[in-house]
Design a protein around this motif. Structure first.
Motif, short mmCIF file in Angstrom:
data_model
loop_
_atom_site.label_atom_id
_atom_site.label_comp_id
_atom_site.label_asym_id
_atom_site.label_seq_id
_atom_site.Cartn_x
_atom_site.Cartn_y
_atom_site.Cartn_z
N ALA A 30 0.86 -1.19 0.00
CA ALA A 30 0.28 -0.06 0.09
C ALA A 30 1.01 1.52 0.05
O ALA A 30 2.07 1.24 0.68
N TYR A 31 0.23 2.17 -0.79
CA TYR A 31 0.97 3.56 -0.77
C TYR A 31 0.40 4.57 -0.16
O TYR A 31 -1.00 4.70 -0.59
N PHE A 32 0.89 5.47 0.65
CA PHE A 32 0.06 6.82 1.07
C PHE A 32 1.04 7.96 0.97
O PHE A 32 2.09 7.84 1.18
N ARG A 33 0.23 8.92 0.00
CA ARG A 33 1.18 10.33 0.03
C ARG A 33 0.45 11.33 0.53
O ARG A 33 -0.75 11.49 0.40
N TYR A 34 1.34 12.19 1.14
CA TYR A 34 0.60 13.49 1.82
C TYR A 34 1.45 14.49 1.28
O TYR A 34 2.75 14.55 1.59
N ALA A 35 0.82 15.51 1.00
CA ALA A 35 1.55 17.00 0.50
C ALA A 35 1.06 18.03 0.92
O ALA A 35 -0.35 18.20 1.30
N LYS A 36 1.78 18.85 1.55
CA LYS A 36 1.44 19.93 2.34
C LYS A 36 2.30 21.21 1.59
O LYS A 36 3.59 21.24 2.04
N PHE A 37 1.58 21.98 0.73
CA PHE A 37 2.33 23.35 0.12
C PHE A 37 1.49 24.38 0.58
O PHE A 37 0.14 24.27 0.95
N SER A 40 -2.56 24.61 0.35
CA SER A 40 -3.18 23.33 -0.29
C SER A 40 -2.60 22.22 0.54
O SER A 40 -1.26 22.08 0.80
N THR A 41 -3.38 21.25 0.86
CA THR A 41 -2.76 19.92 1.29
C THR A 41 -3.53 18.98 0.53
O THR A 41 -4.71 19.02 -0.12
N SER A 42 -2.86 17.65 0.27
CA SER A 42 -3.60 16.49 -0.38
C SER A 42 -3.16 15.25 0.19
O SER A 42 -1.94 14.99 0.69
N ALA A 43 -4.20 14.41 0.31
CA ALA A 43 -3.85 12.88 0.75
C ALA A 43 -4.21 12.03 -0.47
O ALA A 43 -5.54 12.19 -0.82
N SER A 44 -3.51 10.96 -0.86
CA SER A 44 -4.04 9.89 -1.65
C SER A 44 -3.28 8.67 -1.20
O SER A 44 -2.16 8.40 -0.69
N ALA A 45 -3.95 7.64 -1.59
CA ALA A 45 -3.58 6.08 -1.36
C ALA A 45 -3.85 5.07 -2.33
O ALA A 45 -4.80 5.52 -3.14
N SER A 46 -3.08 4.19 -2.66
CA SER A 46 -3.71 3.11 -3.25
C SER A 46 -2.86 1.67 -2.95
O SER A 46 -2.04 1.83 -1.94
N TYR A 47 -3.26 0.64 -3.64
CA TYR A 47 -2.76 -0.38 -2.95
C TYR A 47 -2.68 -1.64 -4.05
O TYR A 47 -3.29 -1.43 -5.23
N ARG A 48 -1.69 -2.31 -4.13
CA ARG A 48 -1.22 -3.26 -5.20
C ARG A 48 -1.67 -4.84 -4.63
O ARG A 48 -1.43 -5.15 -3.72
N THR A 49 -2.29 -5.69 -5.58
CA THR A 49 -2.64 -7.11 -5.29
C THR A 49 -1.75 -7.73 -6.25
O THR A 49 -0.83 -7.02 -7.02
N ALA A 50 -1.75 -9.08 -6.43
CA ALA A 50 -0.87 -9.78 -7.45
C ALA A 50 -1.50 -9.59 -8.84
O ALA A 50 -0.70 -9.48 -9.69
N CYS A 51 -2.84 -8.94 -8.69
CA CYS A 51 -3.28 -8.82 -10.28
C CYS A 51 -3.32 -7.36 -10.59
O CYS A 51 -3.86 -7.12 -11.75
N GLU A 52 -3.56 -6.43 -9.70
CA GLU A 52 -4.07 -5.11 -10.00
C GLU A 52 -3.75 -4.05 -8.89
O GLU A 52 -3.01 -4.41 -7.82
N VAL A 53 -3.67 -2.81 -9.42
CA VAL A 53 -3.65 -1.62 -8.45
C VAL A 53 -4.90 -0.96 -8.52
O VAL A 53 -5.53 -0.58 -9.23
N GLU A 54 -5.34 -0.68 -7.22
CA GLU A 54 -6.55 0.20 -6.94
C GLU A 54 -6.23 1.22 -5.89
O GLU A 54 -5.44 1.56 -5.12
N LEU A 55 -7.06 2.52 -6.21
CA LEU A 55 -7.03 3.73 -5.54
C LEU A 55 -8.17 3.24 -4.29
O LEU A 55 -8.87 2.68 -4.30
N LEU A 56 -7.27 3.91 -3.07
CA LEU A 56 -8.19 3.90 -2.14
C LEU A 56 -9.12 5.10 -1.87
O LEU A 56 -8.57 6.28 -2.07
#
Length: 126
Positions: A30-37, A40-56
């Protein structure tokens, strides 16, 4: 990194891990990215299985993203930084890493727009 920021990062890693176990038991990374400039701020996440990548989905995981934003803000406060971003990567064995960036606001964007995979753009880890 201070002991205080490490405490917040560990708490965030555990929270992401718990969220992923509920979201999809087949997740591998799983990946979590947080940006603070300025302005603005932004947060996003995704995860990988054996077959695909999905956004959280922020809409399906409102509580996780609320807690993640608070922890992320505390990470920046404990580092005495007003702007920047970080990428937290965790696997199903609870091994995690975190990388920080203070210059490039587009680094490690998590998206599926324009044919992107959902894996943070430019991330070269496992």
């Amino acid at each position: 990194m201070s002991d205080e920021s490490a405490k917040y990062i560990i708490e965030l890693a555990k929270d992401l891990f718990a969220t992923m176990r509920v979201q999809n038991p087949l997740w591998q990374v799983a990946y979590f990215r947080y940006a603070k400039f300025i302005g603005s701020t932004s947060a996003s996440a995704s995860y990988r299985t054996a077959c695909e990548v999905e956004l959280l989905s922020v809409f399906q995981h409102t509580e996780f993203f609320r807690r993640a934003k608070n922890l992320s803000d505390n990470i920046f406060l404990s580092l005495d930084k007003n702007t920047g971003m970080f990428l937290l990567v965790i696997n199903k064995n609870l091994d995690y890493s975190v990388e920080f960036e203070y210059e490039d606001p587009d680094k490690w964007e998590i998206t599926k727009r324009n044919g992107a995979s959902g894996i943070p753009i430019g991330y070269e880890g496992k």
